[in-house]
Motif scaffolding. Structure first.
Motif, short mmCIF file in Angstrom:
data_model
loop_
_atom_site.label_atom_id
_atom_site.label_comp_id
_atom_site.label_asym_id
_atom_site.label_seq_id
_atom_site.Cartn_x
_atom_site.Cartn_y
_atom_site.Cartn_z
N THR A 1 -8.08 -9.29 7.37
CA THR A 1 -6.87 -8.38 6.57
C THR A 1 -6.55 -9.12 5.33
N HIS B 1 -9.69 -0.42 8.39
CA HIS B 1 -9.05 -0.27 9.70
C HIS B 1 -9.99 0.19 10.79
N PRO C 1 -4.87 -3.88 10.18
CA PRO C 1 -4.14 -3.34 10.54
C PRO C 1 -3.69 -2.20 9.42
N ALA D 1 2.51 -1.39 7.49
CA ALA D 1 3.53 -1.28 8.46
C ALA D 1 4.48 -0.42 7.81
N ASP D 2 4.57 -0.70 6.43
CA ASP D 2 5.64 0.37 5.83
C ASP D 2 4.73 1.38 5.06
N GLY E 1 5.79 -7.48 1.85
CA GLY E 1 6.60 -6.33 2.00
C GLY E 1 7.88 -6.36 1.18
#
Length: 257
Positions: free
Chosen positions: A69, A138, A144, A147-148, A226
């Motif tokens: 990642t 992925h 991953p 997330a947003d 983020g």
């Protein structure tokens, strides 16, 4: 009459009514010419995709998902440096030396429409490549998904647009089209090192804060943390710098020897 870049114009400006149509036309032209150039597609799509997907897949097999990642997030800087910055620099330098830009200026297109169409086309291609790579890693390396997704999309779109803009401005430093790729190599290397895409490299203590101000690093930092405020401010600053550089130094014709 003078164009927005300060040099003489020989064609009339388009009316506001036809401006969107002209913008769409230059966008389609830039996209069509890009995908017809097999060497450019290989250099600015196939190669960076191979790096952005292959390196995380290798790290996943050698270490773990966390390392994969981290490498992929750093590889976003490489995608931006190659697919956006290098692509638009090489393309515009080539069209300048082939007098394509000069001929376009003799049409009803304004300077802003010519450049915006090319920049928008390149930025769109870069966003598509980054999204495709995100899905690919992925699947093959278990990296991953963001997330947003909205924040991820915002910073990727902004970064692609800014790097494409800076690539257009950078053509002023390229003396001849055949040297364009070589002139962009240092940008690619610095972007990769600053974002950690090439693994941990010992750097002087004063250098990382400086590299953190690069637009590619800003995008990678936003994806990793983020946090969007500071990265978007950095990208805004580079946008202003790129616009100013284009206005002051962009050349529409080859240098006269």
């Amino acid at each position: 009459m003078t164009g927005p870049m300060g040099s003489p114009r020989t064609s009339p400006r388009t009316s506001p009514r036809t401006s969107p149509r002209n913008m769409a036309a230059t966008f389609r032209l830039a996209t069509r010419l890009f995908w017809r150039d097999k060497s450019m597609v290989f250099a600015s799509v196939v190669t960076p995709v191979g790096l952005a997907v292959g390196m995380p897949a290798l790290m996943r097999n050698v270490t773990d998902v966390a390392a994969a990642t981290h490498i992929f997030q750093g590889a976003l800087a490489l995608l931006l440096a190659i697919t956006a910055f290098m692509n638009v620099t090489v393309v515009l330098a080539g069209r300048r030396d082939q007098l394509v830009l000069k001929r376009l200026r003799a049409s009803r297109l304004t300077d802003a429409q010519i450049l915006t169409g090319q920049i928008a086309g390149t930025a769109t291609q870069t966003v598509i490549v980054i999204v495709s790579c995100t899905l690919a890693v992925h699947l093959v390396a278990d990296v991953p998904l963001p997330a947003d997704p909205v924040a991820f999309a915002a910073v990727v779109i902004a970064g692609s647009a800014v790097l494409s803009l800076l690539g257009a401005a950078y053509t002023a430093a390229v003396p001849r089209a055949e040297l364009a790729a070589a002139f962009t190599t240092p940008v690619f290397l610095v972007a990769g090192v600053s974002a950690g895409a090439m693994g941990p490299i010992p750097l002087p203590s004063w250098l990382p804060p400086v590299l953190g101000l690069l637009p590619t690093t800003a995008v990678v930092d936003a994806v990793r943390t983020g946090e969007l405020v500071v990265p978007l401010l950095i990208l805004a600053g580079w946008t202003l710098a790129g616009l100013a550089a284009i206005r002051l130094w962009f050349r529409w014709e080859p240098r006269r020897s």
